[in-house]
Scaffold this motif. Structure first.
Motif, mmCIF file in Angstrom:
data_model
loop_
_atom_site.group_PDB
_atom_site.id
_atom_site.type_symbol
_atom_site.label_atom_id
_atom_site.label_comp_id
_atom_site.label_asym_id
_atom_site.label_seq_id
_atom_site.Cartn_x
_atom_site.Cartn_y
_atom_site.Cartn_z
ATOM 1 N N GLU A 1 13.587 -12.050 -0.618
ATOM 2 C CA GLU A 1 13.323 -12.207 -2.046
ATOM 3 C C GLU A 1 14.503 -12.888 -2.751
ATOM 4 N N GLN A 2 15.718 -12.477 -2.405
ATOM 5 C CA GLN A 2 16.886 -13.188 -2.930
ATOM 6 C C GLN A 2 16.883 -14.629 -2.442
ATOM 7 N N GLY A 3 16.471 -14.819 -1.203
ATOM 8 C CA GLY A 3 16.397 -16.175 -0.656
ATOM 9 C C GLY A 3 15.452 -17.058 -1.447
ATOM 10 N N GLN A 4 14.323 -16.500 -1.865
ATOM 11 C CA GLN A 4 13.361 -17.258 -2.668
ATOM 12 C C GLN A 4 13.985 -17.697 -3.985
ATOM 13 N N PHE A 5 14.775 -16.809 -4.574
ATOM 14 C CA PHE A 5 15.442 -17.146 -5.832
ATOM 15 C C PHE A 5 16.388 -18.330 -5.632
ATOM 16 N N ILE A 6 17.231 -18.260 -4.625
ATOM 17 C CA ILE A 6 18.194 -19.337 -4.366
ATOM 18 C C ILE A 6 17.470 -20.648 -4.102
ATOM 19 N N GLU A 7 16.433 -20.599 -3.307
ATOM 20 C CA GLU A 7 15.701 -21.816 -2.958
ATOM 21 C C GLU A 7 14.957 -22.392 -4.161
#
Length: 325
Positions: free
Chosen positions: A169-175
């Motif tokens: 979920e954090q990865g989705q934010f960064i991407e």
């Protein structure tokens, strides 16, 4: 049976009953640093439990990496009875529905966290029960903000940079802002920063930045999400305890969980001040970034839940209803 034999037999039965009530538990925490608020809180719990039960429930706490248990396997280790009691930050692999609470931009204040947590608690209890684990409570870290090796003034500066995250979920934010998301264990972070494998992390000043601050000259105070830990026990071991010991353990955890959270909140400001004094550039949230991030994430919340199934949709809706979102 002689009178003496009867007395000896009765004494043996009483001694055996007393021994059956005494329990020596193995405790474990993911944190390997004894000075953190998390470890200090867990130590208080073990001490208070021993005192309250007159030593009938004795928990020996082991720090992270002192037992052969991977951070991602702590909940499973508790369910399997390898340890009886633990604090787990990396439990979402075992109880993935808990990640509702960690969705970026869903919860934006301490008050909202408390409201959302209350809405999620039934789902947490059920999720851990399915793992053979009793959910006792937990504590929360400060909001996760963005620490980088490069100058950052707003979210658009993430584009093209590799950021360490602790969840998809954090990865989705960064991407969503053009960055690359990389998942690494905490022990890999310092060397990865030195070698340029990653160029930043999402963490708290009182969390990872406490150890990695020397590698991270910039902190953009944009709150992406919260991270939290749970305090759990093996179901069979817990149910074998006398009711009064069960209640004592629950009550102590319910008091110490919020105390750990409060200690982290206080330490967050202390660490921010130390990091800034040591040369870290701290940048406040840029105007418009919250609105832009919320616009990016709202649709993702729904897609995330629908992709995982009806129970996730229900849990997310319960939290959104509670928050009025």
């Amino acid at each position: 049976m002689t009178r003496l034999s009867a007395i000896l037999t009765a004494s043996t039965i009483l001694a055996t009953a007393g021994a059956a009530q005494a329990a020596d538990w193995t405790g474990y925490t993911y944190s390997s640093v004894s000075t953190t608020a998390a470890v200090q809180g867990m130590e208080r719990i073990t001490e208070e439990v021993a005192e309250t039960t007159d030593g009938e429930l004795d928990i020996t706490l082991h720090l992270g990496k002192t037992l052969q248990i991977a951070s991602s396997d702590i909940t499973q280790a508790v369910g399997d009875g390898i340890v009886d009691f633990a604090a787990d930050y990396f439990f979402s692999g075992s109880v993935p529905i808990a990640r509702v609470l960690n969705l970026p931009m869903l919860i934006n204040s301490e008050e909202e966290w408390a409201t959302a947590y209350d809405a999620m608690e039934p789902y947490l209890r059920e999720g851990f029960e399915e793992q053979g684990v009793v959910y006792l409570g937990g504590y929360r870290y400060p909001q996760q903000t963005i620490f980088t090796t490069f100058e950052i003034d707003d979210l658009s500066d993430l584009e093209g940079h590799k950021i360490r995250v602790t969840s998809p979920e954090q990865g989705q934010f960064i991407e969503s802002f053009g960055g690359g998301a990389i998942t690494l264990s905490g022990s890999e972070v310092p060397t990865s920063l030195e070698r340029g494998v990653i160029e930043g992390v999402l963490t708290a000043s009182a969390g990872g930045a406490k150890n990695w601050g020397e590698f991270l000259p910039y902190n953009y105070r944009f709150a992406v999400n919260y991270g939290n830990s749970v305090i759990i026990a093996n179901a069979d071991a817990f149910e074998a305890l006398p009711v009064e010991q069960q209640e004592a353990l629950r009550n102590i955890v319910s008091e110490e969980g919020p105390a750990i959270t409060e200690a982290f909140m206080e330490d967050e400001q202390v660490q921010m001040d130390k990091q800034q004094s040591a040369g870290m550039t701290i940048v406040e949230e840029a105007e418009g970034d919250s609105d832009a991030a919320l616009e990016q994430m709202q649709g993702y919340w729904t897609e995330w839940a629908e992709d995982k199934g009806p129970q996730y949709v229900e849990a997310l809706q319960a939290v959104r209803d509670a928050l009025g979102k």
